[in-house]
Write a protein that holds these residues in place. Structure first.
Motif, PDB file in Angstrom:
ATOM      1  N   ARG A 139       0.823  -1.210   0.000  1.00 19.05           N
ATOM      2  CA  ARG A 139       0.000   0.000   0.000  1.00 19.05           C
ATOM      3  C   ARG A 139       0.859   1.263   0.000  1.00 19.05           C
ATOM      4  O   ARG A 139       0.497   2.273  -0.627  1.00 19.05           O
ATOM      5  CB  ARG A 139      -0.950  -0.002   1.202  1.00 19.05           C
ATOM      6  N   GLU A 188       0.695   4.014  -3.128  1.00 22.05           N
ATOM      7  CA  GLU A 188       0.439   5.424  -2.840  1.00 22.05           C
ATOM      8  C   GLU A 188       1.549   6.308  -3.400  1.00 22.05           C
ATOM      9  O   GLU A 188       1.286   7.340  -4.028  1.00 22.05           O
ATOM     10  CB  GLU A 188       0.317   5.628  -1.331  1.00 22.05           C
ATOM     11  N   THR A 192      -3.034   4.764  -6.239  1.00 19.26           N
ATOM     12  CA  THR A 192      -4.250   4.563  -5.447  1.00 19.26           C
ATOM     13  C   THR A 192      -5.392   5.439  -5.936  1.00 19.26           C
ATOM     14  O   THR A 192      -6.551   5.205  -5.610  1.00 19.26           O
ATOM     15  CB  THR A 192      -3.995   4.852  -3.957  1.00 19.26           C
ATOM     16  N   ALA A 198      -7.331  -0.386  -3.013  1.00 19.87           N
ATOM     17  CA  ALA A 198      -6.382  -0.417  -4.121  1.00 19.87           C
ATOM     18  C   ALA A 198      -7.156  -0.730  -5.403  1.00 19.87           C
ATOM     19  O   ALA A 198      -7.529  -1.873  -5.630  1.00 19.87           O
ATOM     20  CB  ALA A 198      -5.307  -1.466  -3.884  1.00 19.87           C
ATOM     21  N   GLY A 257      -4.009  -4.455  -5.615  1.00 28.06           N
ATOM     22  CA  GLY A 257      -2.649  -3.973  -5.422  1.00 28.06           C
ATOM     23  C   GLY A 257      -1.547  -4.880  -5.923  1.00 28.06           C
ATOM     24  O   GLY A 257      -0.386  -4.457  -5.967  1.00 28.06           O
TER      25      GLY A 257
END
Length: 380
Positions: A13, A17, A22, A266, A311
């Motif tokens: 994550r 980002e 995202t 995601a 993701g």
């Protein structure tokens, strides 16, 4: 002081980002290139898709204008591969990665100088003079240099010049919807400014962490192509945050960088060939499994286009017309006549209905970006 352990899902994550994946960001292509520390660009057009998947309202003309206005260039940088970077980063980063090219000068098994006794300083001076007159392809450059150094292999001469001078590929190469030979001149000539004097990697590593971290020293070396970076990290250590991964390895990061929770949303995303997110860590488990990496990375160095679900890399995609592969950004993909353009999606494993619907919707947006002609989506 206790050091926080970060699992792969948390690292995933954070990577999404920082890689602008995202959500689509309302920033310019130039600002995105700066933040990402460039984009790998061995093939001319994948960065267009890479920016489309990251930015709101991105139009191909925005990147094409950067190239023609000399505010962005394509040249060999990190890992010894061609990258698309801003003009400022071209001048700043090329001296930092010079050790990669110095090591390759004689050792390259295909085009290295080997046992040659050619005067490299003279070779570079001659090459600069030639390319100040006009941009040259590698073949034309090698032949022109061989007139001055007749006992040398033209391909080795051209390769040596690429390793010792900052050669940028000039338009129309890499313009959307166009094709062009890979003709080069020096960065200094093209941009009208000298390379930076600083060769220490410290600032480059801080920018890497902001775009790809948290990361180990091995990750930094995998991304940059440079060895022995511990000394630089030790210099920076007092200004860095330190975590550990699940294997106990130290992860370094810049303070206040985004570190979302592991359950952060995601969205589905399409990544182009050679996307940096798959090439910038020694341990890539945060973004792709080893099993899937073997499917994605071919023996001849091609990194196939992929898509992310939750993701992680979950499959590959390609564009075809009449069953033949075409590249996004090529005249063949944008063509307005003939059979429809097909987006083929190849999941690595079964995906649920919701993910399939999200892939189809995002795939339709990708096709609308690539062509105005008839198109369709197929799961294969």
């Amino acid at each position: 002081m206790e050091i926080t352990t970060l699992g792969n899902r948390r690292l995933n994550r954070a990577l999404l980002e920082r890689q602008l994946l995202t959500r689509r960001h309302a920033v310019s292509a130039q600002a995105a290139l700066t933040h990402l520390v460039g984009m790998q660009a061995q093939a001319p057009h994948p960065p267009y898709v890479g920016l489309w998947t990251r930015l709101a309202d991105f139009a191909p003309s925005e990147l094409a204008d950067l190239l023609t206005d000399r505010r962005a260039v394509r040249l060999g940088l990190m890992r010894g591969t061609v990258h698309l970077v801003t003009d400022a980063d071209c001048l700043a980063l090329r001296p930092v990665v010079q050790p990669i090219y110095d090591a390759d000068l004689y050792r390259n098994q295909l085009h290295g100088l080997g046992d040659s006794n050619v005067d490299v300083t003279e070779l570079v001076a001659v090459g600069r003079e030639l390319m100040a007159k006009q941009a040259l392809t590698a073949k034309a450059l090698g032949l022109a240099l061989a007139e001055r150094f007749p006992d040398e292999d033209p391909k080795a001469l051209a390769h040596a010049l690429r390793s010792q001078a900052s050669l940028v590929q000039v338009p129309p190469r890499a313009l959307w919807g166009r094709s062009g030979q890979s003709a080069c001149t020096t960065a200094e000539h093209w941009l009208g400014r000298p390379l930076a004097a600083e060769t220490a990697p410290d600032e480059m590593l801080l920018r890497y962490l902001a775009a790809f971290g948290p990361a180990t020293i091995a990750d930094m070396q995998a991304w940059s192509g440079l060895n022995r970076l511990r000394a630089a990290v030790d210099r920076l250590r007092s200004s860095l945050v330190v975590y550990r991964d699940e294997a106990g390895r130290e992860l370094y990061d810049v303070p206040d960088a985004p570190l979302p929770p592991e359950d952060a949303p995601a969205p589905v995303r399409f990544l182009p060939e050679f996307d940096n997110i798959l090439l910038s860590h020694a341990d890539r488990a945060r973004i792709i499994s080893e099993e899937d990496r073997k499917r994605m990375f071919t023996v001849n160095g091609i990194i196939r286009a992929s898509f992310l679900v939750d993701g992680m890399v979950a499959g590959m995609w390609r564009l075809t017309r009449a069953g033949k592969p075409v590249s996004a950004g090529s005249p063949a993909a944008a063509g307005t006549s003939g059979p429809p353009l097909v987006l083929e999606l190849q999941p690595f494993r079964p995906i649920d209905r919701a993910a399939g619907a999200e892939l189809t919707a995002e795939g339709a947006r990708l096709l609308a970006f690539v062509t105005t002609h008839d198109h369709e989506i197929r799961f294969v």
